[in-house]
Design a protein around this motif. Structure first.
Motif, PDB file in Angstrom:
ATOM      1  N   MET A   1      37.884  45.227  31.843  1.00  0.00           N
ATOM      2  CA  MET A   1      38.523  46.126  32.796  1.00  0.00           C
ATOM      3  C   MET A   1      38.461  45.551  34.209  1.00  0.00           C
ATOM      4  N   ALA A   2      37.287  45.002  34.579  1.00  0.00           N
ATOM      5  CA  ALA A   2      37.130  44.412  35.908  1.00  0.00           C
ATOM      6  C   ALA A   2      38.080  43.248  36.105  1.00  0.00           C
ATOM      7  N   LEU A   3      38.216  42.413  35.094  1.00  0.00           N
ATOM      8  CA  LEU A   3      39.114  41.262  35.197  1.00  0.00           C
ATOM      9  C   LEU A   3      40.579  41.702  35.230  1.00  0.00           C
ATOM     10  N   ALA A   4      40.906  42.758  34.491  1.00  0.00           N
ATOM     11  CA  ALA A   4      42.286  43.251  34.478  1.00  0.00           C
ATOM     12  C   ALA A   4      42.681  43.834  35.824  1.00  0.00           C
ATOM     13  N   GLU A   5      41.716  44.435  36.523  1.00  0.00           N
ATOM     14  CA  GLU A   5      41.994  45.049  37.819  1.00  0.00           C
ATOM     15  C   GLU A   5      41.892  44.054  38.966  1.00  0.00           C
ATOM     16  N   ALA A   6      41.363  42.854  38.689  1.00  0.00           N
ATOM     17  CA  ALA A   6      41.210  41.826  39.719  1.00  0.00           C
ATOM     18  C   ALA A   6      42.475  40.975  39.803  1.00  0.00           C
ATOM     19  N   PRO A   7      42.634  40.212  40.888  1.00  0.00           N
ATOM     20  CA  PRO A   7      43.798  39.325  41.003  1.00  0.00           C
ATOM     21  C   PRO A   7      43.823  38.289  39.884  1.00  0.00           C
ATOM     22  N   PRO A   8      45.003  37.801  39.515  1.00  0.00           N
ATOM     23  CA  PRO A   8      45.102  36.754  38.494  1.00  0.00           C
ATOM     24  C   PRO A   8      44.256  35.538  38.867  1.00  0.00           C
ATOM     25  N   GLY A   9      43.650  34.915  37.872  1.00  0.00           N
ATOM     26  CA  GLY A   9      42.837  33.731  38.110  1.00  0.00           C
ATOM     27  C   GLY A   9      41.415  34.014  38.526  1.00  0.00           C
ATOM     28  N   THR A  10      40.995  35.285  38.469  1.00  0.00           N
ATOM     29  CA  THR A  10      39.629  35.639  38.847  1.00  0.00           C
ATOM     30  C   THR A  10      38.624  34.961  37.912  1.00  0.00           C
ATOM     31  N   VAL A  11      37.539  34.457  38.499  1.00  0.00           N
ATOM     32  CA  VAL A  11      36.504  33.739  37.753  1.00  0.00           C
ATOM     33  C   VAL A  11      35.405  34.716  37.339  1.00  0.00           C
ATOM     34  N   LEU A  12      34.937  34.594  36.094  1.00  0.00           N
ATOM     35  CA  LEU A  12      33.797  35.379  35.620  1.00  0.00           C
ATOM     36  C   LEU A  12      32.548  34.517  35.686  1.00  0.00           C
ATOM     37  N   LEU A  13      31.571  34.964  36.468  1.00  0.00           N
ATOM     38  CA  LEU A  13      30.304  34.245  36.618  1.00  0.00           C
ATOM     39  C   LEU A  13      29.150  35.129  36.170  1.00  0.00           C
ATOM     40  N   ARG A  14      28.226  34.549  35.438  1.00  0.00           N
ATOM     41  CA  ARG A  14      27.043  35.308  35.034  1.00  0.00           C
ATOM     42  C   ARG A  14      25.839  34.882  35.870  1.00  0.00           C
ATOM     43  N   VAL A  15      24.908  35.798  36.032  1.00  0.00           N
ATOM     44  CA  VAL A  15      23.621  35.468  36.648  1.00  0.00           C
ATOM     45  C   VAL A  15      22.755  34.860  35.552  1.00  0.00           C
TER      46      VAL A  15
END
Length: 223
Positions: free
Chosen positions: A97-111
């Motif tokens: 959901m967070a990625l869908a609501e973010a701009p295209p090309g958003t990076v997912l980073l984990r701690v």
């Protein structure tokens, strides 16, 4: 009807498996189930949590208490990876959901986990839970060995042994982000308590020229 039939077969298979590998529900002790149907219903009914960390919205799949706390401790301290799906499904949904609501090309980073925790467990809880939730392996922030101005002894001390000021001082500078300049970022972690570690992740992304648009966690301590 189809779902009921599949669930009945799953329950029957688990009952047979329990004859050879006895387990008990971590929530109530019911035999032959890692998490019984009643406790799964309790977990499904738990509300999500939303808070701010470093000025960024944090979506948590659960509040860190009761059954959720027990599941996470069993996973992280006792290696109960069989419990991962019960937490990972909702985490994966929040990340998507967070990625869908973010701009295209958003990076997912984990701690990333602490080095000590990674050595002890042999797996990364965040990666495992995301996989259980159907999210491919994310990129990771990097651990920095010695934060500026913190001695190695202080950096290795447990969080419970520190004051609030000491926790902040020992955390600032411990994470580094790479290849995020000019990029939007979603950061994911397992548990957010004081928010110090997540705030450090946000700082690291900003220092590298990125912008954190959302934080996501399995659980958060209700403020």
């Amino acid at each position: 009807m189809g779902d009921d039939r599949v669930r009945a077969w799953q329950d029957a298979a688990l009952a047979v498996l329990g004859l050879f590998l006895p387990v008990a529900c971590v929530g109530c002790g019911t035999p032959d189930r890692a998490l019984c149907r009643a406790c799964r219903a309790v977990l499904d009914a738990k509300a999500r949590r939303v808070r701010l960390v470093a000025g960024v919205r944090l979506d948590a799949a659960f509040e860190y208490e009761g059954l959720v706390r027990t599941l996470l401790l069993e996973l992280k301290l006792r290696g109960r990876v069989d419990l991962g799906r019960h937490l990972g499904v909702r985490l994966g949904a929040l990340v998507r959901m967070a990625l869908a609501e973010a701009p295209p090309g958003t990076v997912l980073l984990r701690v990333p986990p602490s080095r000590r925790g990674a050595r002890r467990r042999g797996f990364d809880p965040v990666v495992l839970l995301l996989a259980r939730g159907g999210v491919r392996r994310p990129r990771s922030l990097q651990r920095v060995r010695s934060p500026v101005g913190v001695t190695p002894h202080a950096a290795g001390a447990g969080q419970k042994e520190r004051s609030a000021v000491e926790r902040v001082a020992a955390t600032v500078g411990t994470l580094r982000a790479v290849r995020v300049a000019g990029r939007d970022v979603v950061v994911v972690d397992d548990v957010v308590t004081t928010g110090v570690t997540m705030a450090e992740a946000v700082r690291a992304v900003r220092a590298a020229g990125g912008r954190v648009v959302r934080c996501v966690a399995v659980a958060s301590v209700d403020e």
